[in-house]
Write a protein that holds these residues in place. Structure first.
Motif, PDB file in Angstrom:
ATOM      1  N   GLU A 176       0.824  -1.209   0.000  1.00  0.00           N
ATOM      2  CA  GLU A 176       0.000   0.000   0.000  1.00  0.00           C
ATOM      3  C   GLU A 176       0.855   1.255   0.000  1.00  0.00           C
ATOM      4  O   GLU A 176       1.805   1.393   0.768  1.00  0.00           O
ATOM      5  N   THR A 177       0.511   2.192  -0.889  1.00  0.00           N
ATOM      6  CA  THR A 177       1.189   3.494  -0.931  1.00  0.00           C
ATOM      7  C   THR A 177       0.537   4.407   0.099  1.00  0.00           C
ATOM      8  O   THR A 177      -0.681   4.595   0.089  1.00  0.00           O
ATOM      9  N   ILE A 178       1.354   4.964   0.990  1.00  0.00           N
ATOM     10  CA  ILE A 178       0.840   5.838   2.048  1.00  0.00           C
ATOM     11  C   ILE A 178       0.845   7.277   1.530  1.00  0.00           C
ATOM     12  O   ILE A 178       1.901   7.912   1.407  1.00  0.00           O
ATOM     13  N   THR A 179      -0.331   7.758   1.186  1.00  0.00           N
ATOM     14  CA  THR A 179      -0.469   9.094   0.590  1.00  0.00           C
ATOM     15  C   THR A 179       0.109  10.173   1.503  1.00  0.00           C
ATOM     16  O   THR A 179      -0.123  10.164   2.717  1.00  0.00           O
ATOM     17  N   ASN A 180       0.894  11.068   0.868  1.00  0.00           N
ATOM     18  CA  ASN A 180       1.532  12.210   1.539  1.00  0.00           C
ATOM     19  C   ASN A 180       2.675  11.825   2.483  1.00  0.00           C
ATOM     20  O   ASN A 180       3.220  12.701   3.173  1.00  0.00           O
ATOM     21  N   ALA A 181       3.047  10.554   2.508  1.00  0.00           N
ATOM     22  CA  ALA A 181       4.266  10.163   3.239  1.00  0.00           C
ATOM     23  C   ALA A 181       5.431  10.363   2.269  1.00  0.00           C
ATOM     24  O   ALA A 181       6.016   9.427   1.740  1.00  0.00           O
TER      25      ALA A 181
ATOM     26  N   ILE B  90       0.284   8.993  -4.495  1.00  0.00           N
ATOM     27  CA  ILE B  90       1.447   9.648  -3.890  1.00  0.00           C
ATOM     28  C   ILE B  90       1.019  10.858  -3.063  1.00  0.00           C
ATOM     29  O   ILE B  90       1.512  11.070  -1.947  1.00  0.00           O
ATOM     30  N   GLY B  91       0.113  11.686  -3.623  1.00  0.00           N
ATOM     31  CA  GLY B  91      -0.382  12.819  -2.837  1.00  0.00           C
ATOM     32  C   GLY B  91      -0.194  14.169  -3.488  1.00  0.00           C
ATOM     33  O   GLY B  91      -0.480  15.190  -2.856  1.00  0.00           O
ATOM     34  N   PHE B  92       0.275  14.230  -4.729  1.00  0.00           N
ATOM     35  CA  PHE B  92       0.315  15.521  -5.439  1.00  0.00           C
ATOM     36  C   PHE B  92       0.034  15.266  -6.919  1.00  0.00           C
ATOM     37  O   PHE B  92       0.317  14.194  -7.455  1.00  0.00           O
ATOM     38  N   PRO B  93      -0.576  16.267  -7.588  1.00  0.00           N
ATOM     39  CA  PRO B  93      -1.022  16.063  -8.972  1.00  0.00           C
ATOM     40  C   PRO B  93       0.142  15.976  -9.953  1.00  0.00           C
ATOM     41  O   PRO B  93       1.232  16.501  -9.698  1.00  0.00           O
ATOM     42  N   PHE B  94      -0.143  15.321 -11.077  1.00  0.00           N
ATOM     43  CA  PHE B  94       0.867  15.207 -12.137  1.00  0.00           C
ATOM     44  C   PHE B  94       0.806  16.445 -13.024  1.00  0.00           C
ATOM     45  O   PHE B  94      -0.271  16.945 -13.359  1.00  0.00           O
ATOM     46  N   GLU B  95       1.971  16.937 -13.424  1.00  0.00           N
ATOM     47  CA  GLU B  95       2.061  18.097 -14.308  1.00  0.00           C
ATOM     48  C   GLU B  95       3.053  17.786 -15.432  1.00  0.00           C
ATOM     49  O   GLU B  95       4.216  17.470 -15.157  1.00  0.00           O
ATOM     50  N   ALA B  96       2.570  17.834 -16.658  1.00  0.00           N
ATOM     51  CA  ALA B  96       3.436  17.552 -17.809  1.00  0.00           C
ATOM     52  C   ALA B  96       4.266  18.780 -18.160  1.00  0.00           C
ATOM     53  O   ALA B  96       3.739  19.899 -18.204  1.00  0.00           O
ATOM     54  N   LYS B  97       5.574  18.578 -18.421  1.00  0.00           N
ATOM     55  CA  LYS B  97       6.470  19.691 -18.758  1.00  0.00           C
ATOM     56  C   LYS B  97       7.572  19.204 -19.700  1.00  0.00           C
ATOM     57  O   LYS B  97       7.949  18.036 -19.684  1.00  0.00           O
ATOM     58  N   SER B  98       8.089  20.149 -20.477  1.00  0.00           N
ATOM     59  CA  SER B  98       9.305  19.888 -21.252  1.00  0.00           C
ATOM     60  C   SER B  98      10.454  20.613 -20.561  1.00  0.00           C
ATOM     61  O   SER B  98      10.230  21.516 -19.742  1.00  0.00           O
ATOM     62  N   PHE B  99      11.695  20.221 -20.893  1.00  0.00           N
ATOM     63  CA  PHE B  99      12.854  20.791 -20.212  1.00  0.00           C
ATOM     64  C   PHE B  99      13.929  21.201 -21.214  1.00  0.00           C
ATOM     65  O   PHE B  99      14.019  20.633 -22.306  1.00  0.00           O
ATOM     66  N   PRO B 100      14.719  22.196 -20.866  1.00  0.00           N
ATOM     67  CA  PRO B 100      15.775  22.656 -21.782  1.00  0.00           C
ATOM     68  C   PRO B 100      16.919  21.645 -21.832  1.00  0.00           C
ATOM     69  O   PRO B 100      17.514  21.313 -20.790  1.00  0.00           O
TER      70      PRO B 100
END
Length: 519
Positions: free
Chosen positions: A32-37, A107-117
């Protein structure tokens, strides 16, 4: 308090940090994944080096990608060794997926798609900014260790570098070095012996064979100008994000000698160039060495000692080294002991040797009342790993089975067109991708040999002409002597008439006639 609540507090207390940090994911209790741990890595300890290990297909490369993305977000430049060719996707944002959103909800935080330099680099014929170094920059000590030379051969190498320094013969590429080796063995043998002592031709031959071995693996492309300036690895983009330099090495796996040569030179150059800064609160540069066994498997004892020394000392320059490999035993123990962050993905136990390796790997991690480390190592799923980091006081954090966050960028390679666009937009290509072949030891020694040969030919010609002149002079003297003798013979020779008139027979006959007349 339930075990789950106790575990939650245990993780949050263990990974508490006052300064800035990177979030790797959330701790797991059993399956079990413990959310926000949240499992965090303090930026302050990232220069303490690290290890990402695990069997093929368990998610090592994605963990590397996650770390690189988050470092870039924090304004920390990164250098990645992309041996499998699947890290170029950092330049494009992830298309997203329902399973990724589900993972991040746990996990406890939203996913955000990004590109990187990113900046694409190369030490071979592949596309990218060319990373080169001159032979002189290696120096005799480092080059001796890379070539695994004997003490005698190392001494000869030092003499060669000294001779080139004294006579201002730049050693830039492999052809320069080969030319000097040939020169000190042949045309320059007497000159070297007079100034520096006798050099064995068998030793120079052995050195030449080892140089040729590196040349055959592509060293002729790596050695040369323009030398890559390591400061260009620490650039920040206009948005304050660290540039991720992706060194493409997909054609290097069968060339371990070239790879280890490049890596050691790079680390030595970084160590010599960067100033001391101690524990500044954030690193200046993080280097990820994928397929790390390629650096160590053919390294001599002297070379391993050199790498170990650099690993120990380079952290004070604000540089973090992260080795990525299948099994922790691929990294020498003395170096493994220097690594602060450890991310261990699943290991597979198919043989007795595998089980022994798993037991040894489990001993690299702190004991935990929540896990049977040896048992869980074989049960970790894809994208899960045991994590242990150093907190801000340098103390190991609690061991945490971690559900790792997903990469924000594309988990796939760039297309040929996309890759070309990245390379064409590079700000470094115009600086490093020009072919430079200025006059150096090769041309200078060839010129010197040619002048010596011309001088010798002139001396031979002058000697032949002098010999010819002497011959002609002797012939003239001989002719004069012959003419003089001939003249003397001519002058002393009696006229035939006089000879007859003065002969005894003629005189007797004349007197006989006179006598008769008188009577």
């Amino acid at each position: 308090m339930s075990q789950k609540e106790e575990f939650f507090e245990y993780i949050n207390d263990g990974y508490k940090t006052k300064g800035d940090f990177i979030e790797l994911g959330a701790a797991m209790l059993g399956e079990e994944t413990i959310t926000n741990a949240i499992v965090k890595v303090p930026l302050k300890t990232l220069n303490r080096h690290g290890l990402i290990a695990g069997a093929t297909g368990t998610g090592k490369t994605k963990t590397l990608q996650v770390l690189a993305e988050n470092l870039s977000e924090k304004g920390i430049p990164v250098l990645l060794m992309d041996i499998k060719g699947d890290l170029s996707g950092l330049a494009k944002a992830s298309p997203g997926h329902a399973k990724i959103d589900e993972r991040h909800a746990k996990i406890g935080f939203p996913f955000e798609a990004k590109s990187f330099p990113i900046e694409v680099l190369s030490i071979s014929e592949q596309k990218g900014v060319k990373m080169r170094a001159t032979v002189s920059e290696f120096g005799p000590v480092l080059l001796s260790r890379i070539l695994d030379l004997t003490e005698t051969q190392s001494g000869i190498l030092a003499i060669i570098f000294k001779y080139c320094d004294d006579n201002q013969y730049p050693l830039l590429d492999i052809k320069d070095f080969k030319k000097v080796l040939q020169f000190v063995t042949n045309e320059g043998k007497e000159e070297i012996q007079a100034e520096y002592g006798r050099i064995s031709s068998s030793s120079t031959g052995a050195i030449l064979r080892k140089i040729v071995e590196i040349e055959q693996q592509g060293g002729d492309l790596f050695f040369g100008e323009k030398s890559f300036e390591v400061e260009d690895l620490t650039r920040i983009d206009e948005n304050g994000r660290g540039i991720i330099s992706v060194l493409r090495l997909t054609d290097i796996q069968d060339k371990p000698k070239l790879f280890s040569t490049f890596m050691l030179q790079l680390l030595a150059e970084v160590y010599e160039t960067f100033p001391e800064q101690g524990d500044s609160g954030r690193p200046e540069l993080i280097i990820f060495i994928d397929e790390a066994h390629l650096v160590f498997e053919e390294a001599s004892k002297a070379l391993l000692n050199q790498i170990e020394s650099i690993v120990k000392l380079i952290r004070s320059k604000g540089i973090g080294l992260y080795f990525v490999t299948q099994n922790p035993k691929d990294v020498p123990e003395d170096i493994l002991a220097q690594l602060g962050l450890k991310v261990q993905h699943a290991l597979r136990a198919f043989t007795a040797k595998d089980r022994k390796a798993i037991k040894l790997a489990a001993e690299n991690y702190p004991d935990s009342e929540y896990y049977d480390t040896k048992e869980v190592l074989t049960q970790l799923g894809i994208g899960e790993a045991f994590v242990s980091v150093l907190n801000e006081k340098g103390i190991p954090t609690p061991l945490a089975r971690t559900m790792l966050r997903a990469p924000m960028s594309r988990m796939d390679i760039l297309s040929e067109q996309e890759l070309n666009a990245v390379v064409n937009n590079s700000k470094l290509a115009s600086k490093y991708n020009k072919n430079i072949d200025r006059e150096s030891a090769y041309e200078m020694l060839n010129s010197k040999i040619e002048k010596v040969n011309l001088a010798e030919q002139k001396a031979i010609k002058d000697a032949e002409e002098e010999k010819e002149r002497e011959k002609l002079a002797k012939e003239r003297v001989k002719e004069r002597r012959t003419s003089s003798r001939s003249s003397r013979r001519t002058s002393t020779r009696m006229n035939p008439i006089v000879k007859v008139l003065t002969s005894a027979t003629f005189i007797r006959a004349a007197f006989g006639i006179l006598k008769k007349v008188l009577k």
